[in-house]
Design an enzyme around this catalytic site. Sequence first.
Site, PDB file in Angstrom:
ATOM      1  N   ASP A  64     -59.938 -28.015  38.710  1.00 54.73           N
ATOM      2  CA  ASP A  64     -58.807 -27.309  38.589  1.00 54.73           C
ATOM      3  C   ASP A  64     -58.021 -27.860  37.118  1.00 54.73           C
ATOM      4  O   ASP A  64     -58.501 -29.184  36.872  1.00 54.73           O
ATOM      5  CB  ASP A  64     -57.788 -26.692  39.470  1.00 54.73           C
ATOM      6  CG  ASP A  64     -57.090 -27.837  40.311  1.00 54.73           C
ATOM      7  OD1 ASP A  64     -57.802 -29.129  40.036  1.00 54.73           O
ATOM      8  OD2 ASP A  64     -56.265 -27.812  40.970  1.00 54.73           O
ATOM      9  N   TYR A 123     -55.612 -29.749  34.252  1.00 54.49           N
ATOM     10  CA  TYR A 123     -54.575 -30.871  34.685  1.00 54.49           C
ATOM     11  C   TYR A 123     -53.414 -30.007  34.873  1.00 54.49           C
ATOM     12  O   TYR A 123     -53.188 -28.994  34.322  1.00 54.49           O
ATOM     13  CB  TYR A 123     -54.655 -31.348  33.404  1.00 54.49           C
ATOM     14  CG  TYR A 123     -55.782 -32.404  32.855  1.00 54.49           C
ATOM     15  CD1 TYR A 123     -56.217 -33.410  33.919  1.00 54.49           C
ATOM     16  CD2 TYR A 123     -56.204 -32.228  31.443  1.00 54.49           C
ATOM     17  CE1 TYR A 123     -57.195 -33.997  33.202  1.00 54.49           C
ATOM     18  CE2 TYR A 123     -57.380 -32.965  31.394  1.00 54.49           C
ATOM     19  CZ  TYR A 123     -57.864 -34.096  32.253  1.00 54.49           C
ATOM     20  OH  TYR A 123     -58.965 -34.674  31.809  1.00 54.49           O
ATOM     21  N   PHE A 157     -61.516 -31.565  31.540  1.00 51.62           N
ATOM     22  CA  PHE A 157     -61.360 -32.647  31.355  1.00 51.62           C
ATOM     23  C   PHE A 157     -60.592 -33.046  29.741  1.00 51.62           C
ATOM     24  O   PHE A 157     -60.118 -34.338  29.677  1.00 51.62           O
ATOM     25  CB  PHE A 157     -62.673 -33.612  31.203  1.00 51.62           C
ATOM     26  CG  PHE A 157     -63.242 -33.742  32.403  1.00 51.62           C
ATOM     27  CD1 PHE A 157     -62.848 -34.571  33.394  1.00 51.62           C
ATOM     28  CD2 PHE A 157     -64.176 -32.709  32.869  1.00 51.62           C
ATOM     29  CE1 PHE A 157     -63.432 -34.659  34.658  1.00 51.62           C
ATOM     30  CE2 PHE A 157     -64.861 -33.001  34.064  1.00 51.62           C
ATOM     31  CZ  PHE A 157     -64.435 -33.910  34.957  1.00 51.62           C
ATOM     32  N   HIS A 204     -67.601 -38.596  40.356  1.00 54.61           N
ATOM     33  CA  HIS A 204     -66.474 -38.052  39.604  1.00 54.61           C
ATOM     34  C   HIS A 204     -66.094 -39.182  38.691  1.00 54.61           C
ATOM     35  O   HIS A 204     -66.133 -40.486  39.328  1.00 54.61           O
ATOM     36  CB  HIS A 204     -65.612 -37.728  40.316  1.00 54.61           C
ATOM     37  CG  HIS A 204     -64.647 -36.642  39.659  1.00 54.61           C
ATOM     38  ND1 HIS A 204     -63.796 -37.215  38.949  1.00 54.61           N
ATOM     39  CD2 HIS A 204     -64.572 -35.343  39.340  1.00 54.61           C
ATOM     40  CE1 HIS A 204     -62.777 -36.089  38.481  1.00 54.61           C
ATOM     41  NE2 HIS A 204     -63.425 -34.836  38.717  1.00 54.61           N
TER      42      HIS A 204
END
Length: 230
Positions: A64, A66, A77, A189
């Site tokens: 989801d 930031y 990102f 990740h």
Amino acid sequence: MSAISNDWLEAISDEFTKPYYKELYKFVKEEYSTHVIYPPSDDIFNAMHLTPLKKVKAVILGQDPYHNEHQAHGLSFSVLPDVLPKDIPPSLKNIYKELHEDLGCTIPNNGYLKKWAEQGVLMLNTVLTVRAHEAASHQKHGWEQFTDAIIRAVEAQDRPIVYMLWGRPAQAKADMITNPKHLVLKAAHPSPLSASRGFFGCRHFSACNKFLAENGENAIDWQIEDIPRE
């Protein structure tokens, strides 16, 4: 939510008439009217606005957006260009470290990844909105079904496309990708909690470019340039 007006519209238009999407729309509209929600409503579909379906070469799948102030703008990102280097999220800092080790890219003074999107990197989160300071607050309200439809539309494209699936939630989408013309890359990740367990050293960026070049496509220029600052 701003409308989608490019070739994505035909590919996913059926979603807008389904019951889940009507409920999702109602939920998101209510959330924006009663809470601080990120990204700004006009930026929700930026991943698709900036990367038309016909131009998709690679997919970077996030979770989801930031959830801190003035960061999210609709690309996984990525953060807005005026976010200072010290405030770039840790996951993105680790992405830059891997890029430096993999391709020799210099680490820029910003986290604005629009350049990637404009080259055909679909920077998609599986959930497209979030309450301020409440991670995962908009999960399981319908966004996952909508973004699965986006992934299926990409999967149906008859050309080489690379998927970079970082972390378990992203890797869970791998079963949807069966097109033999596509390449699926998996790694941990880039979060500080897991980057050392398989993200660092994954070399996904060079692997993506090698695959594209071998299949007659232009490679991605992954170098993000510095932004002049006063």
